[in-house]
Design an enzyme around this catalytic site. Structure first.
Site, PDB file in Angstrom:
ATOM      1  N   ASP A  33     -30.319 -13.510  30.715  1.00 53.50           N
ATOM      2  CA  ASP A  33     -29.983 -14.602  31.623  1.00 53.50           C
ATOM      3  C   ASP A  33     -31.221 -15.506  31.661  1.00 53.50           C
ATOM      4  OD1 ASP A  33     -29.081 -15.984  34.096  1.00 53.50           O
ATOM      5  OD2 ASP A  33     -30.667 -14.792  35.016  1.00 53.50           O
ATOM      6  N   ASP A 232     -30.677 -10.798  36.605  1.00 51.28           N
ATOM      7  CA  ASP A 232     -31.196 -10.612  37.964  1.00 51.28           C
ATOM      8  C   ASP A 232     -30.211 -11.006  39.064  1.00 51.28           C
ATOM      9  OD1 ASP A 232     -31.394 -13.417  37.323  1.00 51.28           O
ATOM     10  OD2 ASP A 232     -32.528 -13.610  39.183  1.00 51.28           O
ATOM     11  N   ASP A 236     -24.747 -12.102  37.327  1.00 51.91           N
ATOM     12  CA  ASP A 236     -24.991 -11.350  36.093  1.00 51.91           C
ATOM     13  C   ASP A 236     -24.352  -9.957  36.128  1.00 51.91           C
ATOM     14  OD1 ASP A 236     -26.620 -13.418  35.096  1.00 51.91           O
ATOM     15  OD2 ASP A 236     -28.358 -12.621  36.154  1.00 51.91           O
TER      16      ASP A 236
HETATM   17  P1  ADP Z   1     -27.805 -19.736  36.061  1.00 50.66           P
HETATM   18  O1  ADP Z   1     -26.698 -19.116  35.258  1.00 50.66           O
HETATM   19  O2  ADP Z   1     -28.740 -20.521  35.188  1.00 50.66           O
HETATM   20  O3  ADP Z   1     -28.527 -18.712  36.892  1.00 50.66           O
HETATM   21  P2  ADP Z   1     -25.920 -20.934  38.082  1.00 50.66           P
HETATM   22  O4  ADP Z   1     -24.677 -20.358  37.465  1.00 50.66           O
HETATM   23  O5  ADP Z   1     -26.303 -20.457  39.427  1.00 50.66           O
HETATM   24  O6  ADP Z   1     -27.182 -20.850  37.058  1.00 50.66           O
HETATM   25  O7  ADP Z   1     -25.755 -22.531  38.160  1.00 50.66           O
HETATM   26  C1  ADP Z   1     -25.430 -23.261  37.008  1.00 50.66           C
HETATM   27  C2  ADP Z   1     -25.559 -24.752  37.244  1.00 50.66           C
HETATM   28  O8  ADP Z   1     -24.714 -25.174  38.316  1.00 50.66           O
HETATM   29  C3  ADP Z   1     -26.945 -25.205  37.654  1.00 50.66           C
HETATM   30  O9  ADP Z   1     -27.779 -25.407  36.542  1.00 50.66           O
HETATM   31  C4  ADP Z   1     -26.633 -26.497  38.397  1.00 50.66           C
HETATM   32  O10 ADP Z   1     -26.452 -27.552  37.497  1.00 50.66           O
HETATM   33  C5  ADP Z   1     -25.322 -26.217  39.075  1.00 50.66           C
HETATM   34  N1  ADP Z   1     -25.500 -25.743  40.471  1.00 50.66           N
HETATM   35  C6  ADP Z   1     -25.232 -24.511  40.949  1.00 50.66           C
HETATM   36  N2  ADP Z   1     -25.504 -24.440  42.260  1.00 50.66           N
HETATM   37  C7  ADP Z   1     -25.987 -25.643  42.644  1.00 50.66           C
HETATM   38  C8  ADP Z   1     -26.458 -26.199  43.882  1.00 50.66           C
HETATM   39  N3  ADP Z   1     -26.497 -25.494  45.009  1.00 50.66           N
HETATM   40  N4  ADP Z   1     -26.874 -27.481  43.863  1.00 50.66           N
HETATM   41  C9  ADP Z   1     -26.826 -28.208  42.729  1.00 50.66           C
HETATM   42  N5  ADP Z   1     -26.418 -27.753  41.545  1.00 50.66           N
HETATM   43  C10 ADP Z   1     -25.984 -26.489  41.482  1.00 50.66           C
HETATM   44 MG    MG Z   2     -30.387 -15.646  37.119  1.00 47.66          MG
END
Ligand code: ADP
Ligand code: MG
Length: 288
Positions: A33, A232, A236
């Site tokens: 991730d 983490d 995931d």
């Molecule tokens: P990752 O898989 O990288 O851990 P997430 O699945 O949590 O990320 O989020 C993916 C994308 O969704 C972020 O890169 C962002 O563009 C958007 N996003 C998610 N939550 C938020 C939020 N609270 N505010 C703004 N954008 C968000």
């Molecule tokens: Mg993560």
């Protein structure tokens, strides 16, 4: 196996069962991730860009209004940036998080949208006035959020997260062991590619929604590969469970730590390599 497990514990690696120790040396692909696993997961705001009729301060304020109740690291980074500038953050009338996309808030008679392209597409918001700025920031490896009032874009916010110290070394070492390294992220492809370039990972799967992470693992397994997943977050957990060995970062969310067969309690990414070496040594001893 007992000795191997104990050795792991001494090295900050919690191995929850002998089967993981016996399988780890067979790993042919490891999926990481991005946010919070390869990166520190503590993004901070680096850029604020406003469209013609608005100011940067306004953009940051309205973004903070939308993220006020947010638990997401990106949301907290926005709040921190606004607080640092002593910007007042009024309450929104309502607030809704859209996982993997962003947030939607009702405020001052309008609908504030803050998030990625998927969110903007869902509400049919115009991106064209800010498209060039978005691309520039993404190519620099930054995560970009668009702020829009209904369909009208107000500005964008760029955030950067730093790679963990041992991320590059870990990837290099795994590749040397002939293990395919894949990076998985909900972030967009351009940002993901920029980060992947710094790391030297073989393959990037970007724009994945939380519920799709598991499918990426299953697809790799279809090629007959023994696949490990390192993660983490809550999002995931299904992928950790689907993989042959789920490896959780000790400081990650409880759900991830519970789901992982191996937990890196020392929070060192390099321990992924250590765990595989330990597995090799243990299996060799058993065969002997
Ligand atoms: P990752 O898989 O990288 O851990 P997430 O699945 O949590 O990320 O989020 C993916 C994308 O969704 C972020 O890169 C962002 O563009 C958007 N996003 C998610 N939550 C938020 C939020 N609270 N505010 C703004 N954008 C968000
Ligand atoms: Mg993560």
């Amino acid at each position: 196996i007992l000795v191997g497990t104990a050795k792991g514990a001494q090295n900050g690696i919690l191995i929850k069962g002998g089967e993981y120790l016996e399988t780890a040396h067979k790993l042919r692909a490891i999926v990481f991730d991005k946010t919070g696993t390869l990166t520190r997961g503590k993004p901070s705001v680096t850029d604020v860009v406003a469209t013609a009729k608005h100011t940067e301060e306004e953009v940051l304020q309205l973004a903070a209004v939308a993220e006020k109740g947010s638990e997401h690291p990106l949301g907290r980074a926005v709040l921190e940036a606004a607080e640092k500038k002593s910007i007042k953050i009024p309450e929104a009338r309502s607030f809704k998080a859209v996982p993997g996309e962003g947030v939607v808030a009702e405020y001052d008679g309008g609908t504030l949208l803050l998030g990625n392209r998927k969110l903007m597409a869902m509400y049919d918001a115009k991106l064209q006035p800010v498209e060039a700025n978005i691309s520039t920031l993404e190519e620099a490896g930054k995560t970009v959020m668009v702020l829009s009032n209904g369909k009208e874009p107000l500005g964008i916010i760029g955030l950067a997260d730093t790679l963990k110290d041992d991320a590059v070394d870990t990837v290099r070492e795994l590749k040397r062991m002939k293990i395919e390294v894949v990076m998985l992220t909900g972030d967009n492809a351009r940002t993901a590619k920029a980060v992947a370039g710094k790391l030297g990972v073989d393959r990037v799967v970007a724009d994945v929604l939380p519920e799709q992470k598991e499918k990426v693992i299953r697809d790799l397994q279809k090629d007959g590969k023994v696949v490990g997943m390192v993660g983490d977050g809550i999002n995931d957990a299904p992928a950790l469970a689907a993989s042959n060995i789920g490896i959780a970062i000790g400081s990650g969310t409880d759900v991830a730590v519970e789901t992982g067969g191996i937990v890196l309690i020392g929070n060192n990414l390099r321990d992924v390599v250590t765990a595989i070496k330990l597995s090799k040594a243990t299996v060799r001893k058993i065969k002997q």
